[in-house]
Design an enzyme around this catalytic site. Structure first.
Site, mmCIF file in Angstrom:
data_model
loop_
_atom_site.group_PDB
_atom_site.id
_atom_site.type_symbol
_atom_site.label_atom_id
_atom_site.label_comp_id
_atom_site.label_asym_id
_atom_site.label_seq_id
_atom_site.Cartn_x
_atom_site.Cartn_y
_atom_site.Cartn_z
ATOM 1 N N ASP A 13 0.803 -1.222 0.000
ATOM 2 C CA ASP A 13 0.000 0.000 0.000
ATOM 3 C C ASP A 13 0.837 1.275 0.000
ATOM 4 O OD1 ASP A 13 -2.221 -1.674 0.101
ATOM 5 O OD2 ASP A 13 -2.220 -1.675 2.297
ATOM 6 N N LYS A 16 1.743 2.250 -5.097
ATOM 7 C CA LYS A 16 2.283 1.729 -6.357
ATOM 8 C C LYS A 16 1.362 2.044 -7.539
ATOM 9 C CE LYS A 16 2.303 -2.308 -4.344
ATOM 10 N NZ LYS A 16 2.071 -1.934 -2.939
ATOM 11 N N GLY A 40 -4.567 -4.257 -3.846
ATOM 12 C CA GLY A 40 -5.556 -3.220 -4.126
ATOM 13 C C GLY A 40 -4.789 -1.963 -4.476
ATOM 14 N N HIS A 41 -4.778 -1.609 -5.746
ATOM 15 C CA HIS A 41 -3.999 -0.456 -6.208
ATOM 16 C C HIS A 41 -4.949 0.665 -6.607
ATOM 17 C CE1 HIS A 41 -0.373 -3.269 -7.231
ATOM 18 N NE2 HIS A 41 -0.726 -3.291 -5.972
ATOM 19 N N GLN A 223 1.943 -6.014 -3.273
ATOM 20 C CA GLN A 223 2.380 -6.150 -1.879
ATOM 21 C C GLN A 223 3.650 -5.307 -1.668
ATOM 22 O OE1 GLN A 223 1.416 -9.554 -3.499
ATOM 23 N NE2 GLN A 223 -0.485 -8.535 -2.992
HETATM 24 P P1 GDP Z 1 -0.828 0.416 -3.536
HETATM 25 O O1 GDP Z 1 -1.416 -0.878 -3.102
HETATM 26 O O2 GDP Z 1 0.638 0.487 -3.299
HETATM 27 O O3 GDP Z 1 -1.186 0.777 -4.943
HETATM 28 O O4 GDP Z 1 -1.478 1.531 -2.594
HETATM 29 P P2 GDP Z 1 -3.027 1.645 -2.167
HETATM 30 O O5 GDP Z 1 -3.801 2.140 -3.319
HETATM 31 O O6 GDP Z 1 -3.497 0.402 -1.508
HETATM 32 O O7 GDP Z 1 -2.922 2.720 -1.011
HETATM 33 C C1 GDP Z 1 -2.388 3.969 -1.216
HETATM 34 C C2 GDP Z 1 -3.445 5.023 -0.847
HETATM 35 O O8 GDP Z 1 -2.839 6.274 -0.723
HETATM 36 C C3 GDP Z 1 -4.526 5.189 -1.893
HETATM 37 O O9 GDP Z 1 -5.736 5.510 -1.270
HETATM 38 C C4 GDP Z 1 -4.025 6.352 -2.738
HETATM 39 O O10 GDP Z 1 -5.071 7.066 -3.373
HETATM 40 C C5 GDP Z 1 -3.368 7.186 -1.681
HETATM 41 N N1 GDP Z 1 -2.209 7.985 -2.108
HETATM 42 C C6 GDP Z 1 -1.237 7.674 -3.016
HETATM 43 N N2 GDP Z 1 -0.291 8.642 -3.051
HETATM 44 C C7 GDP Z 1 -0.679 9.579 -2.151
HETATM 45 C C8 GDP Z 1 -0.100 10.803 -1.694
HETATM 46 O O11 GDP Z 1 0.973 11.233 -2.122
HETATM 47 N N3 GDP Z 1 -0.791 11.494 -0.733
HETATM 48 C C9 GDP Z 1 -1.963 11.057 -0.217
HETATM 49 N N4 GDP Z 1 -2.555 11.777 0.720
HETATM 50 N N5 GDP Z 1 -2.532 9.900 -0.623
HETATM 51 C C10 GDP Z 1 -1.890 9.162 -1.557
HETATM 52 P P1 IMO Z 2 -0.927 -4.130 -2.288
HETATM 53 O O1 IMO Z 2 -0.490 -4.650 -3.630
HETATM 54 C C1 IMO Z 2 -0.981 -4.627 2.039
HETATM 55 C C2 IMO Z 2 -1.034 -8.716 3.613
HETATM 56 C C3 IMO Z 2 -2.310 -9.172 4.290
HETATM 57 C C4 IMO Z 2 -1.749 -10.176 5.269
HETATM 58 C C5 IMO Z 2 -0.605 -10.817 4.483
HETATM 59 C C6 IMO Z 2 -0.980 -12.113 3.797
HETATM 60 O O2 IMO Z 2 -2.224 -3.427 -2.320
HETATM 61 O O3 IMO Z 2 0.169 -3.353 -1.627
HETATM 62 P P2 IMO Z 2 -2.507 -12.812 1.730
HETATM 63 O O4 IMO Z 2 -3.881 -12.384 1.321
HETATM 64 O O5 IMO Z 2 -1.457 -12.534 0.730
HETATM 65 O O6 IMO Z 2 -2.487 -14.228 2.225
HETATM 66 O O7 IMO Z 2 -2.177 -11.924 3.034
HETATM 67 O O8 IMO Z 2 -0.221 -9.859 3.507
HETATM 68 N N1 IMO Z 2 -1.232 -8.191 2.229
HETATM 69 C C7 IMO Z 2 -1.182 -6.900 1.911
HETATM 70 N N2 IMO Z 2 -1.012 -5.807 2.685
HETATM 71 N N3 IMO Z 2 -1.074 -4.488 0.709
HETATM 72 C C8 IMO Z 2 -1.224 -5.563 -0.094
HETATM 73 O O9 IMO Z 2 -1.200 -5.492 -1.434
HETATM 74 C C9 IMO Z 2 -1.316 -6.849 0.507
HETATM 75 N N4 IMO Z 2 -1.475 -8.105 0.040
HETATM 76 C C10 IMO Z 2 -1.414 -8.921 1.103
HETATM 77 O O10 IMO Z 2 -2.960 -8.121 4.926
HETATM 78 O O11 IMO Z 2 -1.187 -9.519 6.373
HETATM 79 MG MG MG Z 3 -2.930 -1.600 -1.809
#
Ligand code: GDP
Ligand code: IMO
Ligand code: MG
Length: 422
Positions: A13, A16, A40-41, A223
């Protein structure tokens, strides 16, 4: 041409999706190389928000090819839902969303097993997203799995039944968890039609031919490195290699084809699910980070655990990945703090250390923090590094010094355009 890589350096998270979407315009192909719908991106642009689970984050850029590589585990049902929502957003993807035949399939019983296995672990549970990731990779390494390409085989149903029967036997050793297999199965088989409608490729040939033809390729990690099956906080990890090495196995490319490795870190740190997190702030500061950063899971909606940035942890994942440049996201979340901290060392086994111990789960490490003056200002109007407040620049410069890798991108908000490129 080389394959550039973008991946998360923490526990996932890191943002990415946003960065891949931003950079995608400079590439011909974006490829996912591991993980599955546990990811979840999030992407934000044009006043809308999109969350992708299996589909690569280049999908919103017209003409760009998106490849789901063989290292990915794919649930056709989750995938179908994702594609429907893309259709509703008028994204045309049919000819440019490719599936590598060797990508393994997540069956309904894999999801069931995931839930049963977690229930069995009780308080020691991993905190899995329950998408069936662990059981599917277990069948892959156990040499029982089904692959996307298998749905083209006349024996597919037979192989499916064999694997299902094995899963039903396995489920007997676990506590009972509710699961409507008949309903899930019917929907799953129906969703295979969605999969069939997309181009299947032999991913390894496809990617190597694209490289030879001079195409620009970006590999998108899911991840984070601390969730890597080998080098993460085992057993609180996911079941794939999330590090750069995973690009080679997950796409079928040789190491010499890897180019830039862009490591993403938040300006602080989060983790969702169980497992060690040395700089966690289970207090008012953590709550401020959670609220300001909207730290709630994109896949499960769970509240993310929050804490300060951890430099020994980052030095470790920079080393593992061969990071050539850093991207720091969510720096704007720190705007509200008058003091900001970063762990520079750990203390364990009676001394100050830079390296992580063998097992973070078994070793009590005390993070040693350095304190920085906050900037308490909005970063809204900052379009260049030089126009950031002096305190922000001091924080970034100091982190760069500790980490030994340049911070080339700084994200100041969730929207596509909120990015400073140095
Ligand atoms: P990913 O899994 O690495 O793609 O990240 P996620 O989407 O799960 O979580 C990142 C969260 O931070 C999302 O809700 C994005 O919209 C938000 N986000 C990304 N870059 C920024 C930033 O520079 N500032 C803020 N406030 N939010 C951001
Ligand atoms: P993105 O791509 C954050 C965590 C889960 C759990 C562990 C194992 O959005 O960054 P799994 O479902 O793989 O068996 O879970 O890894 N986890 C993540 N945490 N971002 C993710 O993906 C994750 N994918 C798995 O919360 O602790
Ligand atoms: Mg994510």
């Amino acid at each position: 041409m080389k394959i550039d890589v973008i991946l998360g350096l923490q526990w996932g998270d890191e943002g990415k999706g946003k960065i891949v979407d931003f950079l995608a315009n400079d590439y011909d192909i974006v490829a996912r190389f591991q993980g599955g719908p546990n990811a979840g991106h999030t992407l934000k642009f044009g006043g809308n928000k999109y969350v992708l689970h299996t589909v690569p984050s280049g999908i919103f850029r017209a003409d760009l090819v998106n490849l789901i590589g063989n290292g990915v585990v794919l649930d056709p049902l989750v995938f179908q839902r994702e594609l429907r929502s893309l259709e509703q957003s008028n994204v045309r993807f049919h000819s440019r969303l490719l599936i590598a035949r060797k990508a393994h399939l997540i069956l309904p019983t894999h999801r069931w097993l995931d839930a049963a296995s977690e229930a069995h672990k009780g308080v020691a549970k991993i905190g899995s997203t329950l998408k069936g990731i662990g059981p599917t990779y277990m069948d892959k390494t156990g040499r029982n799995g089904l692959r996307a390409g298998d749905i083209e085989s006349p024996n597919f149903r037979e192989h499916y039944e064999m694997l299902k029967t094995k899963h039903l036997e396995l489920l007997k050793i676990y506590p009972k968890v509710p699961f409507d297999l008949e309903k899930e199965e019917e929907a799953w088989f129906e969703s295979l039609n969605t999969l069939r409608a997309l181009p299947f490729v032999d991913g390894e040939y496809y990617i190597n031919e694209a490289l030879a033809a001079g195409k620009k390729i970006l590999a998108e990690g899911a991840q984070g490195s601390m969730l890597d099956i080998d080098y993460g906080t085992y057993p609180f990890v996911t079941s794939s290699n999330t590090i750069t090495a995973g690009v080679c196995t997950g796409l079928g490319v040789a190491p010499q084809h890897i180019g830039r490795v862009i490591g993403i870190t938040k300006a602080y740190c989060t983790r969702v699910g169980g497992g060690p997190f040395p700089t966690e702030q289970d207090n008012e500061i953590g709550e401020m980070l959670r609220q300001e950063g909207q730290e709630f899971g994109s896949t499960t909606g769970r509240a993310r655990r929050c804490g300060w940035i951890d430099l020994p942890q980052l030095r470790y994942t920079i080393l593992l990945n061969g990071v050539t440049e850093l991207c720091m996201t969510k720096i704007d979340v720190l705007n509200i703090f008058s003091e900001i901290k970063a762990a520079t060392h750990y203390r364990y086994a009676g001394k100050e250390q830079q390296n992580l111990p063998f097992d973070l789960c078994q070793t009590a490490v005390e993070p040693l923090f350095k304190t920085y003056k906050g900037w308490n200002a909005t970063l809204e109007s900052a379009a260049t590094f030089e126009s950031l407040p002096a305190e922000t620049r001091a924080y970034l410069n100091d982190l760069e010094r500790y980490l030994g890798v340049p911070i080339k991108m700084i994200s100041t908000g969730p929207e596509r355009e909120k990015l400073i490129v140095r």
